[in-house]
Write a protein that holds these residues in place. Structure first.
Motif, PDB file in Angstrom:
ATOM      1  N   THR A 100       0.848  -1.189   0.000  1.00 40.37           N
ATOM      2  CA  THR A 100       0.000   0.000   0.000  1.00 40.37           C
ATOM      3  C   THR A 100       0.885   1.242   0.000  1.00 40.37           C
ATOM      4  O   THR A 100       1.823   1.323   0.792  1.00 40.37           O
ATOM      5  CB  THR A 100      -0.891   0.019   1.261  1.00 40.37           C
ATOM      6  OG1 THR A 100      -1.619  -1.209   1.339  1.00 40.37           O
ATOM      7  CG2 THR A 100      -1.867   1.173   1.237  1.00 40.37           C
ATOM      8  N   THR A 104      -1.252   6.566   1.531  1.00 41.17           N
ATOM      9  CA  THR A 104      -2.557   5.903   1.530  1.00 41.17           C
ATOM     10  C   THR A 104      -2.716   5.044   2.773  1.00 41.17           C
ATOM     11  O   THR A 104      -3.789   5.018   3.398  1.00 41.17           O
ATOM     12  CB  THR A 104      -2.714   5.039   0.265  1.00 41.17           C
ATOM     13  OG1 THR A 104      -2.587   5.876  -0.892  1.00 41.17           O
ATOM     14  CG2 THR A 104      -4.058   4.350   0.238  1.00 41.17           C
ATOM     15  N   LYS A 108      -5.609   5.419   5.444  1.00 36.35           N
ATOM     16  CA  LYS A 108      -6.498   4.294   5.719  1.00 36.35           C
ATOM     17  C   LYS A 108      -6.674   4.101   7.234  1.00 36.35           C
ATOM     18  O   LYS A 108      -7.779   3.859   7.722  1.00 36.35           O
ATOM     19  CB  LYS A 108      -5.917   3.017   5.108  1.00 36.35           C
ATOM     20  CG  LYS A 108      -6.195   2.806   3.628  1.00 36.35           C
ATOM     21  CD  LYS A 108      -5.413   1.588   3.136  1.00 36.35           C
ATOM     22  CE  LYS A 108      -5.825   1.145   1.749  1.00 36.35           C
ATOM     23  NZ  LYS A 108      -7.015   0.291   1.741  1.00 36.35           N
ATOM     24  N   GLY A 112     -10.006   5.031   9.351  1.00 34.44           N
ATOM     25  CA  GLY A 112     -10.618   3.979  10.154  1.00 34.44           C
ATOM     26  C   GLY A 112     -10.861   4.427  11.584  1.00 34.44           C
ATOM     27  O   GLY A 112     -11.927   4.169  12.158  1.00 34.44           O
ATOM     28  N   PRO A 117     -15.464   5.063   6.395  1.00 34.17           N
ATOM     29  CA  PRO A 117     -15.271   3.725   5.835  1.00 34.17           C
ATOM     30  C   PRO A 117     -14.385   3.666   4.607  1.00 34.17           C
ATOM     31  O   PRO A 117     -13.779   2.624   4.332  1.00 34.17           O
ATOM     32  CB  PRO A 117     -16.687   3.275   5.496  1.00 34.17           C
ATOM     33  CG  PRO A 117     -17.444   4.540   5.269  1.00 34.17           C
ATOM     34  CD  PRO A 117     -16.851   5.537   6.219  1.00 34.17           C
ATOM     35  N   ALA A 118     -14.309   4.751   3.826  1.00 35.75           N
ATOM     36  CA  ALA A 118     -13.529   4.742   2.593  1.00 35.75           C
ATOM     37  C   ALA A 118     -13.296   6.175   2.137  1.00 35.75           C
ATOM     38  O   ALA A 118     -13.950   7.113   2.619  1.00 35.75           O
ATOM     39  CB  ALA A 118     -14.241   3.942   1.502  1.00 35.75           C
ATOM     40  N   LYS A 133     -10.531  -1.787  -8.083  1.00 34.11           N
ATOM     41  CA  LYS A 133     -11.085  -0.733  -7.235  1.00 34.11           C
ATOM     42  C   LYS A 133     -11.938   0.232  -8.053  1.00 34.11           C
ATOM     43  O   LYS A 133     -11.703   0.438  -9.244  1.00 34.11           O
ATOM     44  CB  LYS A 133      -9.957   0.031  -6.533  1.00 34.11           C
ATOM     45  CG  LYS A 133      -9.170  -0.837  -5.562  1.00 34.11           C
ATOM     46  CD  LYS A 133      -7.976  -0.115  -4.972  1.00 34.11           C
ATOM     47  CE  LYS A 133      -7.195  -1.048  -4.051  1.00 34.11           C
ATOM     48  NZ  LYS A 133      -5.947  -0.430  -3.559  1.00 34.11           N
ATOM     49  N   LEU A 145     -11.099   4.447  -5.153  1.00 35.96           N
ATOM     50  CA  LEU A 145     -11.692   4.312  -3.829  1.00 35.96           C
ATOM     51  C   LEU A 145     -10.867   3.348  -2.991  1.00 35.96           C
ATOM     52  O   LEU A 145     -10.619   2.212  -3.397  1.00 35.96           O
ATOM     53  CB  LEU A 145     -13.126   3.800  -3.938  1.00 35.96           C
ATOM     54  CG  LEU A 145     -13.908   3.700  -2.628  1.00 35.96           C
ATOM     55  CD1 LEU A 145     -14.167   5.084  -2.041  1.00 35.96           C
ATOM     56  CD2 LEU A 145     -15.238   2.965  -2.851  1.00 35.96           C
ATOM     57  N   GLU A 146     -10.434   3.808  -1.840  1.00 38.61           N
ATOM     58  CA  GLU A 146      -9.664   2.978  -0.912  1.00 38.61           C
ATOM     59  C   GLU A 146     -10.467   2.772   0.367  1.00 38.61           C
ATOM     60  O   GLU A 146     -10.982   3.731   0.961  1.00 38.61           O
ATOM     61  CB  GLU A 146      -8.332   3.646  -0.561  1.00 38.61           C
ATOM     62  CG  GLU A 146      -7.340   3.715  -1.705  1.00 38.61           C
ATOM     63  CD  GLU A 146      -6.599   2.402  -1.934  1.00 38.61           C
ATOM     64  OE1 GLU A 146      -6.949   1.405  -1.265  1.00 38.61           O
ATOM     65  OE2 GLU A 146      -5.683   2.381  -2.767  1.00 38.61           O
ATOM     66  N   ASN A 147     -10.599   1.524   0.804  1.00 36.81           N
ATOM     67  CA  ASN A 147     -11.274   1.239   2.067  1.00 36.81           C
ATOM     68  C   ASN A 147     -10.359   1.577   3.239  1.00 36.81           C
ATOM     69  O   ASN A 147      -9.138   1.387   3.175  1.00 36.81           O
ATOM     70  CB  ASN A 147     -11.659  -0.239   2.139  1.00 36.81           C
ATOM     71  CG  ASN A 147     -12.722  -0.602   1.128  1.00 36.81           C
ATOM     72  OD1 ASN A 147     -13.588   0.206   0.809  1.00 36.81           O
ATOM     73  ND2 ASN A 147     -12.658  -1.818   0.610  1.00 36.81           N
ATOM     74  N   SER A 148     -10.933   2.056   4.301  1.00 36.55           N
ATOM     75  CA  SER A 148     -10.146   2.369   5.497  1.00 36.55           C
ATOM     76  C   SER A 148      -9.785   1.086   6.237  1.00 36.55           C
ATOM     77  O   SER A 148     -10.248  -0.001   5.896  1.00 36.55           O
ATOM     78  CB  SER A 148     -10.923   3.315   6.413  1.00 36.55           C
ATOM     79  OG  SER A 148     -12.125   2.694   6.837  1.00 36.55           O
TER      80      SER A 148
END
Length: 235
Positions: A100, A104, A108, A112, A117-118, A133, A145-148
């Motif tokens: 990662t 980022t 993340k 979080g 959430p993202a 993604k 879009l990156e998820n946390s």
């Protein structure tokens, strides 16, 4: 407020760690690593761990200790180039790795901890990072879009704490430690100094105690130098 201070790293971990958990571990290179907590985690024998950390320690130190004992099944990391055992396990298929980008990864964890959430970022657009993604355009530019990230347990290192868990970090040890602490459902802080509540100037507190559940004191950490470089002597 319940007592957050534990007598040892082993005591602080004994009833909160178990197989298959996700852990967020502070540190950058060899700076700000919660070394006593990692050693105690090794001694618990828990396995199948997913570790979120900027790096994977080095051979024989930091998270490298847990790699040697095969307690980590997956690393979510940015920089892993200093660890031969990590390399061996990854290339042999023994270890899952989710590389990662460093910024980022920090976001993340921060997101979080903040309950987000993202988020969308330009970092990684058009690269392997973006595969699978969601991509969305904002003002003519693509973002992915990156998820946390959150963790069952966070292990962090600070310079000083009061008994309420308010933390002060020293110099570059402030790296990923605050974000890891925020992302942990249960956060354990390893500190060099412990003071009474009220002794810290509110302006010097880097992370409020609401994010810290347990504290242990390691007054004399090793503080390794990753790569010692000396200035050439002028003749």
């Amino acid at each position: 407020m319940s007592n957050k201070v534990f007598q040892s790293a082993a005591d602080a971990l004994q009833d909160i760690v178990k197989d298959g958990q996700t852990l967020a571990v502070g540190g950058f290179g060899l700076c700000g690593i919660p070394e006593a907590l990692i050693a105690a985690l090794k001694d618990t024998g828990v396995k199948q761990l997913t570790c979120i950390s900027n790096n994977a320690g080095v051979d024989g130190f930091g998270l490298g200790l847990l790699l040697e004992t095969k307690q980590i099944k997956k690393m979510i990391s940015s920089y892993v180039g200093e660890n031969k055992e990590f390399e061996r396990q990854y290339l042999s298929g023994e270890l899952d790795v989710e590389l990662t980008p460093q910024g980022t990864l920090a976001e993340k964890l921060r997101a979080g901890g903040a309950g987000i959430p993202a988020f969308f970022t330009q970092t990684g657009v058009g690269t392997l990072i973006a595969e699978g993604k969601e991509v969305r355009e904002f003002e003519g530019k693509d973002y992915i879009l990156e998820n946390s990230l959150t963790a069952d347990v966070a292990l962090v290192k600070a310079y000083k704490a009061d008994k309420a868990g308010n933390l002060v970090f020293r110099k570059t040890a402030q790296n990923f430690n605050p974000m890891c602490a925020m992302a942990g459902k249960v956060t354990v802080a390893e500190v060099e100094q412990l003071v009474e509540i009220g002794e810290l100037d509110p302006d010097e507190i880097h992370l409020p105690g609401i994010y810290v559940n347990r504290i242990i004191v390691n007054a004399h950490p090793e503080k390794r130098i990753e790569q010692m470089t000396l200035k050439a002597e002028v003749v």
